[in-house]
Every structure is written in structure tokens, then in C-alpha cells.
Design an enzyme around this catalytic site. Structure first.
Site, short mmCIF file in Angstrom:
data_model
loop_
_atom_site.label_atom_id
_atom_site.label_comp_id
_atom_site.label_asym_id
_atom_site.label_seq_id
_atom_site.Cartn_x
_atom_site.Cartn_y
_atom_site.Cartn_z
N LYS A 105 23.14 56.89 47.78
CA LYS A 105 24.32 56.88 48.24
C LYS A 105 24.54 56.80 49.56
O LYS A 105 23.70 57.11 50.45
CB LYS A 105 25.11 58.10 47.79
CG LYS A 105 26.70 58.00 47.37
CD LYS A 105 26.85 57.14 46.19
CE LYS A 105 28.33 56.89 45.94
NZ LYS A 105 28.52 56.81 44.55
N ASN A 220 41.00 50.90 42.22
CA ASN A 220 40.22 49.81 41.30
C ASN A 220 39.91 50.39 39.91
O ASN A 220 40.33 49.71 39.02
CB ASN A 220 39.15 49.01 41.92
CG ASN A 220 38.31 48.09 41.20
OD1 ASN A 220 38.90 47.50 40.63
ND2 ASN A 220 37.03 48.53 40.90
#
Ligand code: GLU
Length: 429
Positions: A105, A220
Site C-alpha cells: 500500500k 467510485n
């Protein structure tokens, strides 16, 4: 966010589940330390001529199953602990759905909405300049996450290719389709969560039109799950974003709300500046009130740590489907379990995104693009298999879906760790 160290919270949860399931201590130890972590100051020339330095991070957590994979977020509250927790969850997620990837990440501590589009481009390129030797198509592959999107992935790809002087579309996923992105990637996280809800509906025996849904976070993933649920007959009664939320007893039309949120952003090009709160015909509620609504399914689709020991008691939903990573703090989990709330954990519910990222990487590496139907069909196969495996472990070993998901993933990682030999092997030879 809650003020607690989210990485320690994530490790405590992993250790507890692994201990209960009798997972080899060496495997747990291997998953307790990120493999590599980089912190960089990212210089950006601002539009007013000044120079600013932003803190950027990337963590490659565990690569035993393959190159590391995971998104990159731009958010003012990004910390090094958060990046490590998110990278650990990516390791579990990729193993759980059977991808040949480890977890990673990245993050930049920035409020991207305060930057102009050109400042944002410079920041994205500065990130890649700092990380160019840390990422790579066979090493570590970034993707979008909170407040990053396909345009940003496109800038980053361009910068990487300029530095390395090669074409390397597989270094990043979630790119615009014309730059080598995959069809279906944008909707994939929401679609994956929707597929989990369908699997749940089959097992719990409900019909969609009976179920009322609240979604916290209308980005989204929140939009796509809302759209697909509505198409399937569910009633979406509440939605929120970072500025607040709206409620409508009879449900609302998702497309028109999304259209409203997006119209201005199409002009600005990068971020949606508008909020669901502007829809005055709907009753306004705040994010806390949304979590406590009397609905059947609650979908946290924003940030981690939103369900805490303080507000867990107020949750009235029977099911929580975690689209955000880590929305429920580990201390809040027993409260929900006691109240009979079934949680479909993040590592399963939001795995659709990284699954289609994997498809994108495969398409880039083979140089052959798939149709949308192929992408969606393969996504359905992966999600349905993973859901079924988790459900079977949960039922046969009488565990929560989260424990079952972790156990399944950690056993897979454990098989790879053991293949190199563990203490038991070496001590007996
Ligand atoms: N950021 C997404 C996640 O948390 C997607 C990661 C990816 O596609 O690599 O799963």
C-alpha cells in the site's frame, strides 16, 4: 479517525484469529513485519511559485505469494501506521481470493482537493520519481485507492516509463483503458461487493425488494455497488459523502444523484467538488446518524475506523458489508457479534478491485485485451469461489466470516512459508 494505532489494531486482530485457529506461530511472525517500507519527501512546485514537500509512503508487506500489490491513497490523514495496516490487509485479501500477489500500500499525506490539477499532476509524478526503484511490474504494482483515480494512474505510468525508458503498462493498474487499463476495472470493487451480497441473499434466502440499504461513502465503489443493488431491486434509503448524507424513506434514484455529483467535476477534470447534500429535496443526515439507521444492510464505503466501541451498540442493520478497508475497529467487533450482526469483511467484500487489477496486469503482460464480458465473468467466478470457501469454513468451524476469511488466507500464506521449512522441519532433521 479514532486516534488508535490502526496497524497495532490490525496485528492484534490477526494474532487473535491465528491463535484461535492454531496457525503456526512462524507464519504469524512472518506476517507481523512489513518486508520493506519507504518514506520520502515529495517536492512539488506550487502554482504560486513556492516549493512544498509532501510526505509519501509505500509499504511492500509480504511477497511470499508473488509481487506485492495494492493501492495508493492521497489523504490528509495518511500515516505510516495506516499504510502498513492497509498493506497487511492487502496481503490477506490477495491470498484469500487466490491471486499470485503479496500485499502492499502507499499513501501521500495531502488534501488533494486543495491542489490545482497541475499541482496534482506534479505531486503524482514526484511520487513515482521517489518510488521508481521500489515499485515495478514484477516487484510491486500500485493502483488507485482513496482520492486517487485513473487519471492519476495514467500520469504515474507516464512518469515511470519516462524514467525507465521502456513501455511498462503492467507497473500500475486502474489506468485509463486507452493507456492499457482493463475494461470493468472502474466498477470492479462495487461489483465484487454486489456479488458478495448476491451470494449472501442466496444463502440467507431473502429477495432484494425486501431489503433496505444504507451506504456510507459515495465515491467510485459506493456508486457502483449502489447502482448494481438498485438494478437488482434493492432499496437504497441513505447515502453519504465526506460532507454529509441524505435519507429518503422510499429510496432514491442512484443515477441522478451520481450525475449531480459528477457534472461539475467533468469540468474540473480530477475531483468531484459536489456533494449529495446539495440535493435539497431529500432529508439531510450526518454520517453518524447514517450508521445507526434502521436498515437491513449497512455498507461502509469510506475510511477505516468508523465503527467503534462507542457507536457499535447503536447499529441496527443485520448485515454489514465492508467496502472500505478496516471500517470496524477490532474492539467493536464483539459488540456486533453479540448483537447478531453478520459482517462480510473487507478482505472479501472489496476484493473485486484487486481481482480486476490482476486481470489488467495479466492482459498487459500478455499484450491481449479481454472483453468486458470476459472480465465480469471471471470476476464472478473468483468472487463466488472465495465467498463459498469463506462461508464453508465459517459454518464448519463455527466462526465469523472475518475469522474464516483470515484463516483461509493465512493458511494459504502458511503453506508457502512452510514450503521453505519451519522450525518443526529443521528441528527434526
Ligand atoms: N485500493 C484497492 C484495494 O484496497 C485496489 C488495490 C489494487 O487494485 O491493487 O483493494
Amino acid at each position: 479517525m479514532s486516534g488508535i494505532n490502526i496497524f497495532e489494531d490490525a496485528l492484534d486482530r490477526l494474532k487473535l484469529i491465528a491463535e484461535e485457529a492454531g496457525i503456526n506461530a512462524e507464519v504469524v511472525e512472518a506476517l507481523s513485519h512489513p518486508e520493506a517500507l519507504i518514506k520520502a519527501a515529495l517536492p512539488v512546485r506550487m502554482d504560486d511559485g513556492s516549493m512544498r514537500y509532501f510526505r509519501g509512503y509505500r509499504c511492500r508487506y509480504n511477497s511470499i505469494l508473488g509481487p506485492t500489490k495494492g493501492g495508493l491513497r492521497f489523504h490528509p490523514q495518511v500515516t505510516i501506521e495506516e499504510v502498513q495496516a492497509l498493506a497487511l490487509w492487502m496481503s490477506i485479501k490477495c491470498a484469500l481470493v487466490g491471486l499470485p500477489f503479496g500485499g502492499a500500500k502507499g499513501g501521500v499525506e495531502v488534501d488533494p482537493k486543495t491542489l490545482s490539477p497541475m499541482e496534482l499532476e506534479r505531486l503524482s509524478r514526484a511520487y513515482v520519481r521517489a518510488m521508481a526503484d521500489f515499485i515495478g511490474p514484477k516487484v510491486d504494482i500500485p493502483a488507485p485507492d482513496v482520492y486517487t483515480n485513473e487519471r492519476i494512474m495514467g500520469w504515474m505510468l507516464d512518469e515511470y516509463e519516462a524514467i525507465k525508458r521502456i513501455r511498462a503498462p503492467s507497473v500500475i493498474t486502474g489506468k485509463p483503458v486507452r493507456l492499457g487499463g482493463s475494461l470493468g476495472r472502474e466498477a470492479a470493487t462495487g461489483r465484487g461487493a454486489f456479488l458478495c451480497i448476491q451470494e449472501l441473499a442466496e444463502r440467507e434466502g431473502w429477495t432484494p425488494s425486501e431489503k433496505r440499504v444504507a451506504i456510507q461513502g459515495f465515491g467510485n465503489a459506493g456508486y457502483h455497488v449502489a447502482r448494481l443493488l438498485q438494478e437488482a431491486g434493492y432499496c437504497i434509503v441513505a447515502l453519504s459523502d465526506s460532507k454529509g448524507g441524505i435519507y429518503s424513506e422510499g429510496g432514491f434514484d442512484i443515477e441522478s444523484i451520481w450525475h449531480h455529483k459528477r457534472t461539475e467535476s467533468a469540468m474540473r477534470g480530477v475531483y468531484c467538488e459536489h456533494t449529495v447534500c446539495e440535493l435539497v429535496e431529500h432529508e439531510q443526515i450526518d454520517n453518524e446518524a447514517l450508521l445507526a439507521l434502521d436498515v437491513d444492510i449497512l455498507i461502509p464505503a469510506a475510511l477505516e475506523g468508523v465503527i467503534t466501541v462507542k457507536n457499535a451498540k447503536r447499529i441496527r442493520a443485520s448485515y454489514i458489508v465492508e467496502i472500505a478497508n478496516g471500517p470496524i475497529l477490532s474492539a467493536a467487533e464483539p459488540i456486533l457479534e453479540k448483537a447478531g450482526v453478520m459482517v462480510v469483511p473487507d478482505v472479501l467484500a472489496n476484493a473485486g478491485g484487486v481481482t480486476v487489477s490482476y486481470f489488467e496486469w495479466v492482459q498487459n503482460r500478455s499484450g491481449y485485451a479481454w472483453t468486458l464480458e470476459e472480465v465480469n465473468q471471471r470476476l464472478e467466478e473468483v468472487m463466488s469461489k472465495a465467498f463459498n470457501e469463506v462461508w464453508t469454513i465459517a459454518k464448519s468451524e463455527q466462526r465469523s466470516l472475518r475469522s474464516a476469511a483470515y484463516i483461509h488466507a493465512v493458511r494459504r500464506i502458511g503453506e508457502a512459508v512452510s514450503a521453505h521449512g519451519t522450525r518443526e522441519y529443521f528441528a527434526s532433521s
